[in-house]
Design a protein around this motif. Structure first.
Motif, PDB file in Angstrom:
ATOM      1  N   GLY A  15       5.867  -2.319  -8.354  1.00  0.00           N
ATOM      2  CA  GLY A  15       6.307  -3.708  -8.391  1.00  0.00           C
ATOM      3  C   GLY A  15       5.236  -4.699  -7.997  1.00  0.00           C
ATOM      4  O   GLY A  15       5.538  -5.770  -7.455  1.00  0.00           O
ATOM      5  N   VAL A  16       3.974  -4.350  -8.249  1.00  0.00           N
ATOM      6  CA  VAL A  16       2.854  -5.241  -7.946  1.00  0.00           C
ATOM      7  C   VAL A  16       1.929  -5.300  -9.151  1.00  0.00           C
ATOM      8  O   VAL A  16       2.154  -4.636 -10.154  1.00  0.00           O
ATOM      9  CB  VAL A  16       2.072  -4.767  -6.690  1.00  0.00           C
ATOM     10  CG1 VAL A  16       2.967  -4.756  -5.462  1.00  0.00           C
ATOM     11  CG2 VAL A  16       1.445  -3.397  -6.905  1.00  0.00           C
ATOM     12  N   THR A  17       0.880  -6.070  -9.040  1.00  0.00           N
ATOM     13  CA  THR A  17      -0.097  -6.169 -10.124  1.00  0.00           C
ATOM     14  C   THR A  17      -1.216  -5.135  -9.929  1.00  0.00           C
ATOM     15  O   THR A  17      -1.408  -4.614  -8.827  1.00  0.00           O
ATOM     16  CB  THR A  17      -0.732  -7.570 -10.158  1.00  0.00           C
ATOM     17  OG1 THR A  17      -1.475  -7.754  -8.945  1.00  0.00           O
ATOM     18  CG2 THR A  17       0.330  -8.660 -10.305  1.00  0.00           C
ATOM     19  N   ALA A  18      -1.954  -4.890 -10.984  1.00  0.00           N
ATOM     20  CA  ALA A  18      -3.116  -3.997 -10.892  1.00  0.00           C
ATOM     21  C   ALA A  18      -4.136  -4.568  -9.914  1.00  0.00           C
ATOM     22  O   ALA A  18      -4.803  -3.827  -9.188  1.00  0.00           O
ATOM     23  CB  ALA A  18      -3.748  -3.788 -12.266  1.00  0.00           C
ATOM     24  N   ARG A  19      -4.239  -5.866  -9.864  1.00  0.00           N
ATOM     25  CA  ARG A  19      -5.159  -6.514  -8.919  1.00  0.00           C
ATOM     26  C   ARG A  19      -4.784  -6.146  -7.478  1.00  0.00           C
ATOM     27  O   ARG A  19      -5.652  -5.892  -6.650  1.00  0.00           O
ATOM     28  CB  ARG A  19      -5.118  -8.016  -9.133  1.00  0.00           C
ATOM     29  CG  ARG A  19      -6.099  -8.762  -8.321  1.00  0.00           C
ATOM     30  CD  ARG A  19      -5.990 -10.243  -8.647  1.00  0.00           C
ATOM     31  NE  ARG A  19      -7.115 -10.909  -8.062  1.00  0.00           N
ATOM     32  CZ  ARG A  19      -7.765 -11.886  -8.616  1.00  0.00           C
ATOM     33  NH1 ARG A  19      -7.397 -12.351  -9.781  1.00  0.00           N
ATOM     34  NH2 ARG A  19      -8.786 -12.444  -8.018  1.00  0.00           N
ATOM     35  N   GLY A  24       0.816  -1.218   0.000  1.00  0.00           N
ATOM     36  CA  GLY A  24       0.000   0.000   0.000  1.00  0.00           C
ATOM     37  C   GLY A  24       0.846   1.263   0.000  1.00  0.00           C
ATOM     38  O   GLY A  24       0.575   2.207  -0.747  1.00  0.00           O
ATOM     39  N   ASP A  25       1.890   1.271   0.809  1.00  0.00           N
ATOM     40  CA  ASP A  25       2.780   2.434   0.850  1.00  0.00           C
ATOM     41  C   ASP A  25       3.540   2.597  -0.465  1.00  0.00           C
ATOM     42  O   ASP A  25       3.719   3.711  -0.954  1.00  0.00           O
ATOM     43  CB  ASP A  25       3.777   2.323   2.010  1.00  0.00           C
ATOM     44  CG  ASP A  25       3.102   2.454   3.362  1.00  0.00           C
ATOM     45  OD1 ASP A  25       2.015   3.073   3.444  1.00  0.00           O
ATOM     46  OD2 ASP A  25       3.665   1.938   4.352  1.00  0.00           O
ATOM     47  N   ARG A  26       3.993   1.486  -1.028  1.00  0.00           N
ATOM     48  CA  ARG A  26       4.689   1.561  -2.322  1.00  0.00           C
ATOM     49  C   ARG A  26       3.757   2.062  -3.411  1.00  0.00           C
ATOM     50  O   ARG A  26       4.149   2.872  -4.261  1.00  0.00           O
ATOM     51  CB  ARG A  26       5.268   0.195  -2.704  1.00  0.00           C
ATOM     52  CG  ARG A  26       6.438  -0.231  -1.847  1.00  0.00           C
ATOM     53  CD  ARG A  26       7.217  -1.417  -2.421  1.00  0.00           C
ATOM     54  NE  ARG A  26       6.428  -2.485  -2.999  1.00  0.00           N
ATOM     55  CZ  ARG A  26       5.901  -3.503  -2.313  1.00  0.00           C
ATOM     56  NH1 ARG A  26       6.063  -3.565  -1.003  1.00  0.00           N
ATOM     57  NH2 ARG A  26       5.221  -4.444  -2.930  1.00  0.00           N
ATOM     58  N   LEU A  27       2.521   1.590  -3.383  1.00  0.00           N
ATOM     59  CA  LEU A  27       1.545   2.052  -4.374  1.00  0.00           C
ATOM     60  C   LEU A  27       1.287   3.546  -4.226  1.00  0.00           C
ATOM     61  O   LEU A  27       1.222   4.276  -5.218  1.00  0.00           O
ATOM     62  CB  LEU A  27       0.234   1.266  -4.233  1.00  0.00           C
ATOM     63  CG  LEU A  27       0.267  -0.144  -4.797  1.00  0.00           C
ATOM     64  CD1 LEU A  27      -0.870  -0.973  -4.230  1.00  0.00           C
ATOM     65  CD2 LEU A  27       0.205  -0.102  -6.323  1.00  0.00           C
TER      66      LEU A  27
END
Length: 187
Positions: free
Chosen positions: A38-42, A9-12
């Motif tokens: 570094g994560v998916t859209a999901r 969440g913080d990275r997003l």
């Protein structure tokens, strides 16, 4: 970095704010934010309902803490002092990171739809404060004046805090309420 690693969440949030500054809010897509983090859209949608909520997701926490402060104040506290106490609780949340607040404000001020959303959030907070005051048995005229005045004082204090590196948000809020009281006494 995989979606299962902590801090997504913080990275997003950080990725979104940086992209909003670089490209503009409208030109930034959820997939861009997720890739930068570094994560998916999901994974993005597990944390935020949409890309606007990156900017407004603290509203529920702000409401809860402000109402707790308002409700926890002594019964003899004036309406304006109740609002000040509630807004100090808001300042404890919002005032955690001035740089994020600056970026957030820059992004919001650059987009008319986000400015409108910000005004709606302020109006909702004012209504929450007013409802909390009513539950304490304060009359409607005093409720409206205290809640609206407190909201205006908060906005002034917030701007001062974002622009002045020497104050924390609680200090800016205290100073703004003190100036208001001086204006009232002089009136």
């Amino acid at each position: 970095m995989g979606r299962w690693e902590p801090g997504a969440g913080d990275r997003l949030r950080e990725a979104a704010l940086n992209l909003y500054l670089e490209r503009g809010f409208d030109q930034t897509m959820v997939n861009d934010i997720a890739a930068r983090a570094g994560v998916t859209a999901r994974t993005f949608f597990r944390h935020f309902a949409d890309k606007r909520e990156v900017l407004f997701d603290a509203a529920a926490e702000v409401e809860k803490k402000s109402l707790a402060a308002l409700e926890g104040a002594p019964a003899t506290t004036s309406a304006l002092d109740l609002v000040a106490a509630a807004l100090e609780a808001v300042a404890d949340i919002v005032g955690r990171d001035r740089e994020i607040a600056r970026i957030r404000r820059t992004v919001i001020m650059a987009n008319a739809d986000l400015r409108e959303r910000e005004l709606i959030k302020h109006a909702q907070m004012t209504a929450v404060l007013a409802d909390g005051l009513r539950r304490r048995g304060i009359g409607d005229a005093e409720v409206e004046l205290a809640a609206e005045t407190g909201s205006a004082v908060y906005r002034v204090a917030f701007r001062r805090w974002v622009d002045d590196g020497d104050l924390d948000l609680c200090e800016a809020l205290d100073q703004s309420f003190a100036r208001l009281r001086t204006l009232i006494a002089a009136g």
